[in-house]
Scaffold this motif. Structure first.
Motif, PDB file in Angstrom:
ATOM      1  N   ARG A 122       5.193  -0.797   2.414  1.00  0.00           N
ATOM      2  CA  ARG A 122       4.640   0.556   2.333  1.00  0.00           C
ATOM      3  C   ARG A 122       5.487   1.389   1.376  1.00  0.00           C
ATOM      4  NH1 ARG A 122       2.262   4.646   5.645  1.00  0.00           N
ATOM      5  NH2 ARG A 122       2.046   6.449   4.276  1.00  0.00           N
ATOM      6  N   ILE A 123       4.849   1.956   0.359  1.00  0.00           N
ATOM      7  CA  ILE A 123       5.536   2.901  -0.507  1.00  0.00           C
ATOM      8  C   ILE A 123       5.570   4.242   0.213  1.00  0.00           C
ATOM      9  CG2 ILE A 123       5.469   4.123  -2.703  1.00  0.00           C
ATOM     10  CD1 ILE A 123       4.184   1.729  -3.975  1.00  0.00           C
ATOM     11  N   GLY A 124       6.733   4.656   0.606  1.00  0.00           N
ATOM     12  CA  GLY A 124       6.878   5.877   1.382  1.00  0.00           C
ATOM     13  C   GLY A 124       7.493   5.591   2.734  1.00  0.00           C
ATOM     14  N   GLU A 173      -5.474   2.606  -5.240  1.00  0.00           N
ATOM     15  CA  GLU A 173      -4.185   3.187  -4.889  1.00  0.00           C
ATOM     16  C   GLU A 173      -3.217   3.102  -6.068  1.00  0.00           C
ATOM     17  OE1 GLU A 173      -3.798   2.595  -0.100  1.00  0.00           O
ATOM     18  OE2 GLU A 173      -2.586   1.351  -1.404  1.00  0.00           O
ATOM     19  N   SER A 188      -0.295   2.272  -5.777  1.00  0.00           N
ATOM     20  CA  SER A 188       0.507   1.067  -5.518  1.00  0.00           C
ATOM     21  C   SER A 188      -0.043  -0.148  -6.254  1.00  0.00           C
ATOM     22  CB  SER A 188       0.571   0.776  -4.021  1.00  0.00           C
ATOM     23  OG  SER A 188      -0.725   0.603  -3.485  1.00  0.00           O
ATOM     24  N   ASN A 216      11.267   3.795  -0.284  1.00  0.00           N
ATOM     25  CA  ASN A 216      11.368   5.251  -0.316  1.00  0.00           C
ATOM     26  C   ASN A 216      11.653   5.759  -1.724  1.00  0.00           C
ATOM     27  OD1 ASN A 216      11.027   5.362   2.500  1.00  0.00           O
ATOM     28  ND2 ASN A 216      13.205   4.973   2.823  1.00  0.00           N
ATOM     29  N   LYS A 217      10.985   6.834  -2.075  1.00  0.00           N
ATOM     30  CA  LYS A 217      11.156   7.422  -3.397  1.00  0.00           C
ATOM     31  C   LYS A 217      12.527   8.099  -3.487  1.00  0.00           C
ATOM     32  CE  LYS A 217       8.687  10.291  -6.745  1.00  0.00           C
ATOM     33  NZ  LYS A 217       9.815  11.121  -7.199  1.00  0.00           N
ATOM     34  N   SER A 248       0.836  -1.199   0.000  1.00  0.00           N
ATOM     35  CA  SER A 248       0.000   0.000   0.000  1.00  0.00           C
ATOM     36  C   SER A 248       0.869   1.248   0.000  1.00  0.00           C
ATOM     37  CB  SER A 248      -0.919   0.011   1.226  1.00  0.00           C
ATOM     38  OG  SER A 248      -1.621   1.235   1.339  1.00  0.00           O
ATOM     39  N   ASN A 249       0.329   2.332  -0.520  1.00  0.00           N
ATOM     40  CA  ASN A 249       1.014   3.627  -0.427  1.00  0.00           C
ATOM     41  C   ASN A 249       0.321   4.558   0.558  1.00  0.00           C
ATOM     42  OD1 ASN A 249      -0.762   3.632  -3.095  1.00  0.00           O
ATOM     43  ND2 ASN A 249      -0.843   5.698  -2.234  1.00  0.00           N
ATOM     44  N   SER A 250      -0.740   4.075   1.214  1.00  0.00           N
ATOM     45  CA  SER A 250      -1.477   4.951   2.138  1.00  0.00           C
ATOM     46  C   SER A 250      -1.807   4.306   3.476  1.00  0.00           C
ATOM     47  CB  SER A 250      -2.788   5.422   1.488  1.00  0.00           C
ATOM     48  OG  SER A 250      -3.680   4.335   1.314  1.00  0.00           O
ATOM     49  N   TYR A 284      10.345   0.925  -8.210  1.00  0.00           N
ATOM     50  CA  TYR A 284       9.919   0.383  -6.921  1.00  0.00           C
ATOM     51  C   TYR A 284       9.988  -1.149  -6.931  1.00  0.00           C
ATOM     52  CZ  TYR A 284       8.159   4.787  -4.966  1.00  0.00           C
ATOM     53  OH  TYR A 284       8.047   6.057  -4.443  1.00  0.00           O
TER      54      TYR A 284
END
Length: 383
Positions: free
Chosen positions: A43-45, A106, A108, A60-61, A9-11, A83
Motif C-alpha cells: 500500500r502506498i501510504g 491508480e 500506483s 510512506n511518502k 495499490s494507493n487506495s 517508491y
C-alpha cells in the motif's frame, strides 16, 4: 518454487467485509493464497486497518519526495522511482518468482511500470471503474503519456464489462477481456416460491446510494406503494432523502455479506439493482457493471434490473433477454413490472434465469479460474 503475488495499490486495502473493489480483490487474493501462492499487499501510504490474511508492506511518502501532479509527470516519475527503491529494500523483487497485480487508473500503476522496466516482472490490472476515459480523468494523477505506458506494458487487463473492453480497444489495447466481479460463494438452499409473501411483496436493495440516486429510489418506492409492497434499503443514512411514501421504505445500515444473505433469503421476495438515469452525474453507468447484481444472483432469487438502455447494465439485460428488466424510471412502468412477481410462474421463470447464469458466467469458480488461468498462461506459472 512457490510463486509470489504482490498486489500494489494507493487506495485499496483488500478486506473481507468491505465494499467495491476492496472485497473483490480480497476474494481473488484469498483464493490465490489457498492455491499455494504467497500473497503480499503493498500500500502506498500509511495504513493500520487491515486483516492478517496476507503480508503487508506500507510505502510512506518521505518529506523530500516530489508532489504528485498530473501537470508535472517528470516529478511524478521521480516519486515513483523513490517508491520503487523503498520497496526494493523491503522486498527482494524476483523476476522469476513474482507476479504483480494492480487496479487500472491508480497512480500506483506507475510503480508497476517502474518495476516492470527495471526488473521485468509482469503485471496484471483489474479494470473495475472507469476513471480515465470520462470527466473523472481531470482528477487523475497520470498524464496521457503515462497512462499509455501503463496500457502498453500491462500483460493483461481484466475488464468488468464489454464496454470497458471496447474503451481499451479504442486505445489500441487488446490484451483484455471481460472478467465479472467475483462474488461470495453461497451454498445454502435456495428460496422457493412457497416462501414468497405474494400478498405483500418484499423488495430489497443493498449497496451504495448517494443524492444522485434519490430520484430513482423515490420512484421505486412509489411503484412499490402501488402494489402494496415493502422496500428495504441497506445503504446507511440517506441525509436529505425525502420520499413521497416514507413509511414504505425501510433504510438500514449496511451489514456483512453473510448477514445480508440471511436477511434476503428469509425476508425478501425480489432484489432490485438500479442505476440513477442521471448520466451527467453518474457517467460510469455507461461502462461499469454492478458487482451487487452478481452477488445477489448467488442466492438464486429473482432480480429486477432498472437501468437506461444506453448503460452497460441495460445493454447487458437486452443482450441476455433478461425477463425482469425495466428501461424506465417512471413509477407506473416500474410498478407494472413489480406486480408481475405476484404471479407464481413469472417469479419461478425469473428465478430460473438467475440460476442459469450462476451456473455459468456468474459462477465464482468460473470467474476466479478464468483470472488464474490467464495469469498462468501469460506468465508461464506452475504451482
Amino acid at each position: 518454487m512457490t510463486k509470489r503475488i504482490i498486489f500494489i495499490s494507493n487506495s485499496v486495502i483488500p478486506k473481507k467485509d468491505a465494499g467495491g473493489g476492496s472485497v473483490l480483490i480480497y476474494r481473488h487474493l484469498m483464493r490465490l493464497k489457498e492455491a499455494g501462492f504467497e500473497v503480499i499487499v503493498v500500500r502506498i501510504g500509511r495504513g493500520t486497518d487491515y486483516f492478517d490474511s496476507f503480508q503487508y508492506v506500507f510505502l510512506n511518502k518521505k518529506p523530500w519526495y516530489p508532489f504528485l501532479r498530473k501537470k508535472t509527470p517528470f516529478l511524478t516519475n521521480i516519486t515513483m522511482f523513490l517508491y520503487f527503491k523503498d520497496l526494493s529494500k523491503k522486498i527482494n523483487l524476483d523476476s522469476t518468482g513474482d507476479i504483480l497485480i494492480g487496479i487500472l487508473s491508480e497512480v500506483s500503476n506507475l510503480l508497476l511500470v517502474n518495476i516492470f522496466n527495471r526488473k521485468k516482472i509482469l503485471f496484471f490490472l483489474f479494470y473495475h471503474d472507469d476513471n480515465i476515459f470520462n470527466r473523472y480523468w481531470h482528477s487523475n494523477l497520470c498524464s496521457s503519456q503515462q497512462l499509455n505506458s501503463v496500457l502498453s506494458k500491462a500483460s493483461f487487463i481484466f475488464s468488468v464489462s464489454e464496454q470497458m473492453v471496447e474503451l481499451l480497444h479504442n486505445k489500441n489495447t487488446f490484451q483484455t477481456s471481460v472478467l465479472y466481479p467475483l462474488p461470495d460463494s453461497y451454498k445454502e438452499p435456495a428460496k422457493t416460491y412457497e416462501m414468497v409473501n405474494n400478498r405483500h411483496l418484499q423488495f430489497c436493495y443493498a449497496g451504495m446510494a448517494m443524492h444522485i440516486h434519490f430520484n430513482i429510489l423515490d420512484n421505486i418506492t412509489q411503484a412499490i406503494e402501488q402494489i402494496n409492497g415493502q422496500f428495504y434499503c441497506f445503504t446507511g443514512p440517506l441525509d436529505g432523502f425525502q420520499p413521497k411514501y416514507p413509511d414504505n421504505i425501510v433504510i438500514k445500515d449496511r451489514v456483512a455479506i453473510n448477514e445480508l444473505q440471511k436477511f434476503i433469503i428469509q425476508r425478501i421476495d425480489v432484489v432490485i439493482v438500479f442505476y440513477s438515469f442521471d448520466l451527467q452525474h453518474e457517467p460510469r453507468m455507461e461502462s461499469s457493471f454492478p458487482s451487487k447484481f452478481i452477488e445477489y444472483a448467488q442466492l438464486s432469487i429473482p432480480i429486477l434490473l432498472i437501468a437506461p438502455e444506453y448503460s452497460s447494465l441495460g445493454k447487458w439485460a437486452l443482450k441476455n433477454n433478461w425477463i425482469s428488466y425495466v428501461n424506465s424510471d417512471d413509477p407506473d412502468i416500474i410498478a407494472k413490472s413489480l406486480g408481475e412477481f405476484n404471479n407464481k410462474d413469472y417469479w419461478i421463470k425469473c428465478q430460473q434465469q438467475v440460476v442459469e447464469h450462476i451456473n455459468n458466467e456468474f459462477n465464482p469458480e468460473f470467474i476466479h479460474n478464468t483470472f488464474l488461468n490467464t495469469i498462468i498462461d501469460k506468465s508461464g506459472t506452475n504451482i
